[in-house]
Write a protein that holds these residues in place. Structure first.
Motif: not given
Ligand code: GRF
Length: 203
Positions: A14-17, A111, A113, A177
């Motif tokens: 999804r790439g939210s981070n 990162i 969680p 995060e």
């Molecule tokens: C996050 O919970 C991150 O900590 C883990 O994978 C998930 C990725 O989410 N490593 P996103 O793709 O950044 O939305």
């Protein structure tokens, strides 16, 4: 390191981070530029989001480039072509070989969680709920050869509520995060000193 930091972000979903990192760089909160978003999954939603943000995207499909070492070598070659100073793993669902780890030692962050060293690996939020912890959270750390293991840069904690589900807890952790990953990247470019497993921010 080049004058302004050059960051490559690796995603699988999804790439939210990734979005929170790109936005922090664009806003000037991080003194660096997002130069490429790379995924091992061609259909990753985050690739579309990166395109919308005007960041270059690359795909190295792990189903096509095998074995694992060859895939990592292709990823390293791509990142080097973009002259990245720092690699940020952001939901990049791959176990790394030494090919990747050695190429970006002390220049690659992840990162996770959970409050490491608790609950490394997959489904960290579910592991935390099932274990019954009352405090959960997330960790930004340097990447080394072991999964979810390298020296820690930042952590944030959140409470676990009695009525939490995996998704409600994951949401609460994800907010943190999005807050600490940009902070950790900013800290990296300001200078992080390593002393064994301990990291110290530049004074
Ligand atoms: C996050 O919970 C991150 O900590 C883990 O994978 C998930 C990725 O989410 N490593 P996103 O793709 O950044 O939305």
């Amino acid at each position: 390191m080049s004058e302004r930091g050059r960051v490559g972000i690796l995603i699988s979903g999804r790439g939210s981070n990734m979005v929170s990192l790109v936005e922090a760089m664009r806003s000037g909160a991080i003194d660096a530029d997002p130069v490429v978003v790379l995924s091992n999954v061609p259909a990753a939603e985050g690739l579309r989001r990166a395109e919308e943000l005007g960041v270059a995207t690359e795909v190295v499909d792990h189903k096509k480039v095998k074995p694992r070492r060859a895939h990592d070598a292709a990823v390293v070659e791509t990142l080097q072509r973009y002259r990245v100073d720092l690699v940020c793993l952001a939901g990049y669902m791959r176990l790394l070989t030494p090919v990747m780890v050695d190429a970006f030692r002390h220049r690659m962050l992840n990162i996770h969680p959970s409050l490491l060293p608790a609950f490394p690996g997959l489904d960290a939020q579910r592991q935390a709920l099932e274990y019954g912890v009352k405090v959960a959270g997330c960790t930004v750390h340097f990447v080394d050869e072991e999964c979810d293991h390298g020296p820690i840069i930042l952590q944030a904690s959140v409470p676990v509520h009695d009525d939490d589900t995996e998704s409600s807890l994951s949401r609460r952790i994800l907010e943190q995060e999005h807050r600490i990953y940009p902070q950790a990247v900013s800290r990296f470019f300001a200078g992080v000193r390593l002393e064994g497993r301990r990291t110290h921010a530049a004074p």
